[in-house]
Design a protein around this motif. Structure first.
Motif, PDB file in Angstrom:
ATOM      1  N   ASP A  74      34.467  51.398  54.455  1.00 28.77           N
ATOM      2  CA  ASP A  74      33.263  51.124  55.241  1.00 28.77           C
ATOM      3  C   ASP A  74      33.510  50.135  56.380  1.00 28.77           C
ATOM      4  O   ASP A  74      32.571  49.769  57.097  1.00 28.77           O
ATOM      5  N   GLY A  75      34.752  49.673  56.515  1.00 27.41           N
ATOM      6  CA  GLY A  75      35.089  48.800  57.636  1.00 27.41           C
ATOM      7  C   GLY A  75      34.808  47.325  57.423  1.00 27.41           C
ATOM      8  O   GLY A  75      34.753  46.558  58.386  1.00 27.41           O
ATOM      9  N   TRP A  76      34.649  46.890  56.168  1.00 25.77           N
ATOM     10  CA  TRP A  76      34.406  45.468  55.902  1.00 25.77           C
ATOM     11  C   TRP A  76      35.667  44.660  56.208  1.00 25.77           C
ATOM     12  O   TRP A  76      36.787  45.128  56.017  1.00 25.77           O
ATOM     13  N   THR A  77      35.486  43.413  56.616  1.00 26.84           N
ATOM     14  CA  THR A  77      36.620  42.518  56.818  1.00 26.84           C
ATOM     15  C   THR A  77      37.157  42.071  55.461  1.00 26.84           C
ATOM     16  O   THR A  77      36.456  42.129  54.446  1.00 26.84           O
ATOM     17  N   GLU A  78      38.392  41.582  55.455  1.00 29.73           N
ATOM     18  CA  GLU A  78      39.008  41.130  54.200  1.00 29.73           C
ATOM     19  C   GLU A  78      38.215  39.980  53.587  1.00 29.73           C
ATOM     20  O   GLU A  78      38.027  39.915  52.359  1.00 29.73           O
ATOM     21  N   GLN A  79      37.708  39.057  54.418  1.00 23.86           N
ATOM     22  CA  GLN A  79      36.928  37.934  53.892  1.00 23.86           C
ATOM     23  C   GLN A  79      35.631  38.415  53.255  1.00 23.86           C
ATOM     24  O   GLN A  79      35.235  37.947  52.176  1.00 23.86           O
ATOM     25  N   ASP A  80      34.967  39.367  53.909  1.00 28.37           N
ATOM     26  CA  ASP A  80      33.723  39.906  53.344  1.00 28.37           C
ATOM     27  C   ASP A  80      33.989  40.640  52.031  1.00 28.37           C
ATOM     28  O   ASP A  80      33.181  40.567  51.098  1.00 28.37           O
ATOM     29  N   ILE A  81      35.112  41.331  51.953  1.00 29.67           N
ATOM     30  CA  ILE A  81      35.471  42.024  50.711  1.00 29.67           C
ATOM     31  C   ILE A  81      35.717  41.002  49.605  1.00 29.67           C
ATOM     32  O   ILE A  81      35.245  41.167  48.471  1.00 29.67           O
ATOM     33  N   GLN A  82      36.436  39.929  49.933  1.00 26.53           N
ATOM     34  CA  GLN A  82      36.702  38.884  48.939  1.00 26.53           C
ATOM     35  C   GLN A  82      35.398  38.265  48.432  1.00 26.53           C
ATOM     36  O   GLN A  82      35.247  38.007  47.234  1.00 26.53           O
ATOM     37  N   ASP A  83      34.461  38.026  49.350  1.00 26.37           N
ATOM     38  CA  ASP A  83      33.166  37.470  48.951  1.00 26.37           C
ATOM     39  C   ASP A  83      32.428  38.426  48.015  1.00 26.37           C
ATOM     40  O   ASP A  83      31.807  37.995  47.039  1.00 26.37           O
ATOM     41  N   GLU A  84      32.501  39.724  48.320  1.00 20.87           N
ATOM     42  CA  GLU A  84      31.773  40.719  47.531  1.00 20.87           C
ATOM     43  C   GLU A  84      32.370  40.879  46.133  1.00 20.87           C
ATOM     44  O   GLU A  84      31.629  41.072  45.164  1.00 20.87           O
ATOM     45  N   ILE A  85      33.689  40.807  46.031  1.00 19.12           N
ATOM     46  CA  ILE A  85      34.310  41.038  44.718  1.00 19.12           C
ATOM     47  C   ILE A  85      34.472  39.748  43.904  1.00 19.12           C
ATOM     48  O   ILE A  85      34.924  39.801  42.758  1.00 19.12           O
ATOM     49  N   SER A  86      34.074  38.599  44.465  1.00 21.37           N
ATOM     50  CA  SER A  86      34.248  37.337  43.737  1.00 21.37           C
ATOM     51  C   SER A  86      33.516  37.324  42.382  1.00 21.37           C
ATOM     52  O   SER A  86      34.069  36.797  41.406  1.00 21.37           O
ATOM     53  N   PRO A  87      32.295  37.893  42.259  1.00 27.65           N
ATOM     54  CA  PRO A  87      31.683  37.920  40.921  1.00 27.65           C
ATOM     55  C   PRO A  87      32.490  38.759  39.929  1.00 27.65           C
ATOM     56  O   PRO A  87      32.551  38.421  38.739  1.00 27.65           O
ATOM     57  N   ILE A  88      33.116  39.843  40.413  1.00 28.78           N
ATOM     58  CA  ILE A  88      33.953  40.670  39.539  1.00 28.78           C
ATOM     59  C   ILE A  88      35.157  39.856  39.078  1.00 28.78           C
ATOM     60  O   ILE A  88      35.521  39.852  37.891  1.00 28.78           O
ATOM     61  N   GLU A  89      35.792  39.150  40.019  1.00 32.65           N
ATOM     62  CA  GLU A  89      36.938  38.321  39.673  1.00 32.65           C
ATOM     63  C   GLU A  89      36.553  37.203  38.703  1.00 32.65           C
ATOM     64  O   GLU A  89      37.324  36.880  37.782  1.00 32.65           O
ATOM     65  N   ALA A  90      35.383  36.607  38.912  1.00 33.41           N
ATOM     66  CA  ALA A  90      34.922  35.550  38.014  1.00 33.41           C
ATOM     67  C   ALA A  90      34.726  36.089  36.597  1.00 33.41           C
ATOM     68  O   ALA A  90      35.094  35.440  35.609  1.00 33.41           O
ATOM     69  N   GLN A  91      34.171  37.287  36.498  1.00 28.95           N
ATOM     70  CA  GLN A  91      33.962  37.880  35.179  1.00 28.95           C
ATOM     71  C   GLN A  91      35.292  38.318  34.559  1.00 28.95           C
ATOM     72  O   GLN A  91      35.465  38.255  33.337  1.00 28.95           O
ATOM     73  N   ARG A  92      36.243  38.757  35.390  1.00 32.93           N
ATOM     74  CA  ARG A  92      37.578  39.069  34.883  1.00 32.93           C
ATOM     75  C   ARG A  92      38.235  37.823  34.304  1.00 32.93           C
ATOM     76  O   ARG A  92      38.912  37.884  33.258  1.00 32.93           O
ATOM     77  N   ALA A  93      38.042  36.683  34.955  1.00 30.27           N
ATOM     78  CA  ALA A  93      38.594  35.431  34.441  1.00 30.27           C
ATOM     79  C   ALA A  93      38.003  35.098  33.074  1.00 30.27           C
ATOM     80  O   ALA A  93      38.716  34.650  32.170  1.00 30.27           O
ATOM     81  N   VAL A  94      36.689  35.315  32.934  1.00 30.32           N
ATOM     82  CA  VAL A  94      36.037  35.071  31.647  1.00 30.32           C
ATOM     83  C   VAL A  94      36.638  35.973  30.568  1.00 30.32           C
ATOM     84  O   VAL A  94      36.936  35.534  29.454  1.00 30.32           O
ATOM     85  N   ALA A  95      36.836  37.253  30.908  1.00 35.79           N
ATOM     86  CA  ALA A  95      37.396  38.206  29.943  1.00 35.79           C
ATOM     87  C   ALA A  95      38.812  37.796  29.531  1.00 35.79           C
ATOM     88  O   ALA A  95      39.163  37.816  28.343  1.00 35.79           O
ATOM     89  N   LEU A  96      39.633  37.416  30.511  1.00 36.83           N
ATOM     90  CA  LEU A  96      40.988  36.967  30.212  1.00 36.83           C
ATOM     91  C   LEU A  96      40.967  35.715  29.335  1.00 36.83           C
ATOM     92  O   LEU A  96      41.772  35.579  28.402  1.00 36.83           O
ATOM     93  N   HIS A  97      40.052  34.800  29.631  1.00 40.17           N
ATOM     94  CA  HIS A  97      39.880  33.574  28.846  1.00 40.17           C
ATOM     95  C   HIS A  97      39.529  33.936  27.409  1.00 40.17           C
ATOM     96  O   HIS A  97      40.110  33.406  26.452  1.00 40.17           O
ATOM     97  N   GLN A  98      38.595  34.857  27.235  1.00 38.99           N
ATOM     98  CA  GLN A  98      38.188  35.254  25.889  1.00 38.99           C
ATOM     99  C   GLN A  98      39.324  35.928  25.127  1.00 38.99           C
ATOM    100  O   GLN A  98      39.406  35.817  23.902  1.00 38.99           O
ATOM    101  N   LEU A  99      40.214  36.631  25.845  1.00 38.81           N
ATOM    102  CA  LEU A  99      41.350  37.302  25.208  1.00 38.81           C
ATOM    103  C   LEU A  99      42.512  36.346  24.932  1.00 38.81           C
ATOM    104  O   LEU A  99      43.536  36.748  24.364  1.00 38.81           O
ATOM    105  N   GLY A 100      42.368  35.091  25.365  1.00 36.15           N
ATOM    106  CA  GLY A 100      43.431  34.120  25.148  1.00 36.15           C
ATOM    107  C   GLY A 100      44.501  34.123  26.216  1.00 36.15           C
ATOM    108  O   GLY A 100      45.534  33.453  26.065  1.00 36.15           O
ATOM    109  N   CYS A 101      44.281  34.857  27.314  1.00 36.52           N
ATOM    110  CA  CYS A 101      45.239  34.874  28.432  1.00 36.52           C
ATOM    111  C   CYS A 101      44.923  33.696  29.349  1.00 36.52           C
ATOM    112  O   CYS A 101      44.481  33.867  30.504  1.00 36.52           O
ATOM    113  N   ASN A 102      45.137  32.479  28.831  1.00 38.40           N
ATOM    114  CA  ASN A 102      44.642  31.280  29.503  1.00 38.40           C
ATOM    115  C   ASN A 102      45.310  31.009  30.844  1.00 38.40           C
ATOM    116  O   ASN A 102      44.657  30.540  31.787  1.00 38.40           O
ATOM    117  N   ALA A 103      46.596  31.283  30.943  1.00 37.13           N
ATOM    118  CA  ALA A 103      47.293  31.022  32.211  1.00 37.13           C
ATOM    119  C   ALA A 103      46.729  31.898  33.328  1.00 37.13           C
ATOM    120  O   ALA A 103      46.462  31.416  34.445  1.00 37.13           O
TER     121      ALA A 103
END
Length: 349
Positions: free
Chosen positions: A215-244
């Motif tokens: 759709d022609g989004w800039t890289e910064q706009d894409i990063q902003d949009e996917i940040s909630p997904i990344e935050a939730q991925r971090a939670v999932a990794l934390h719950q799985l014990g993948c702390n690093a």
């Protein structure tokens, strides 16, 4: 100076709408109404333009003035008035206005949003299921409703605790919407289906990136949009014990500044939990971590009830680790047992 003709007024309004300038739309409608005080449509246009600018109080004032002057009947603009009350978080007044309006999909969608904001998730889910049943298969309306339904189901799962047999991720696995995948993954995390959740989050991230790039989004706009997904991925990794891996994701999200304020507060909290798991030996270090874990104040008013309860629960556990029973007991009294599935520090969003 001669008054503008109605044709000129509406022409100016159309030009401003085409330009996306709703401040100019409201201004033109207001000026036109002074010149043509019986033209009710101009008052309606001003109301909608004010709503588009998030000026709910001003919109309500225009509605009240128009009703008082009998420019239009008392029942006119009731949906718009309800929406203004919803924007102002005055939910009972919003529902009162909606009771006067003829039932229809728009009303039901607003009632569902009100139910969600009031933590009445079962009611919200019921409304969305009804709307989906009558929506055309494959339509954008149906896709949007599925996204909202998944969000309501996730919130309900968070509120109810670890009851996986009651959670249904619906059509998320076959979805062409990264928003739907994200919401469904949030529900899976809430009921302890972490591995399924992280698979869905990985798929959501890839789909979001490819869709937004196309759709022609800039890289910064894409990063902003996917940040909630990344935050939730971090939670999932934390719950799985993948702390690093979780720690790296938390750090990247905080340094990038792409996450919204309530998400940043939760990320800081979760990142600090990883350090608490290491059981710091010095009292100074332990107290520093405790300050990071504590629940944000009024500046983070957008935190959900579940987020605040989870943060308070974790804070109580930290007090117990430090053998501080009284403050732990005070915190635990403030939260529902149904929010806390089991004793132990838990990350979450």
């Amino acid at each position: 100076m001669a008054s503008q003709t109605l044709e000129t007024v509406y022409s100016s309004i159309r030009d401003s709408i085409s330009a996306g300038n709703y401040a100019k739309v409201a201004e033109a409608a207001r000026a036109g109404l002074k010149a043509h005080p019986k033209e009710a449509e101009l008052a309606k246009i001003e109301v909608v333009a004010l709503i588009k600018q998030d000026s709910a109080l001003q919109a309500l004032a225009v509605i009240a003035k128009a009703r008082q002057s009998k420019l239009f009947v008392k029942e006119a603009m009731e949906y718009e008035a309800a929406y203004c009350y919803f924007m102002l978080a005055r939910y009972e007044e919003a529902k009162k206005e909606l009771k006067k309006v003829k039932t229809g999909p728009a009303n039901d969608r607003l009632l569902a949003q009100i139910a969600y904001k009031c933590n009445q998730f079962s009611e919200c889910i019921g409304i969305y299921n009804k709307l989906i049943a009558s929506a055309e298969h494959g339509s954008q309306e149906r896709k949007d409703l599925l996204v909202n339904l998944a969000a309501a189901k996730a919130a309900d799962a968070q509120a109810q605790g670890n009851k996986s047999e009651q959670y249904d991720s619906g059509e998320a696995g076959d979805a062409d919407s990264y928003e739907l995948m994200f919401n469904a993954a949030t529900g899976l995390l809430a009921v302890g289906q972490t591995e399924k959740a992280i698979d869905l989050l990985n798929a959501a991230k890839e789909l979001a990136r490819s869709t937004l790039s196309a759709d022609g989004w800039t890289e910064q706009d894409i990063q902003d949009e996917i940040s909630p997904i990344e935050a939730q991925r971090a939670v999932a990794l934390h719950q799985l014990g993948c702390n690093a891996e979780a720690r790296d994701l938390y750090r990247d999200l905080l340094s990038s500044g792409s996450a919204e304020s309530n998400t940043r507060d939760t990320i800081r909290h979760n990142a600090a939990l990883l350090s608490v798991d290491l059981k710091p030996r010095s009292a100074a270090r332990a107290n520093s971590l405790k300050r990071l874990i504590q629940v944000p104040g009024s500046s983070s008013s957008t935190l959900s009830q579940h987020q605040r309860a989870l943060m308070m629960y974790n804070m109580a556990v930290v007090h117990l680790i430090q053998n501080q029973v009284a403050p732990a007991r005070r915190l635990l009294k403030r939260i529902s047992r149904s929010v806390c599935g089991s004793m132990g520090i838990r990350p979450g969003l």
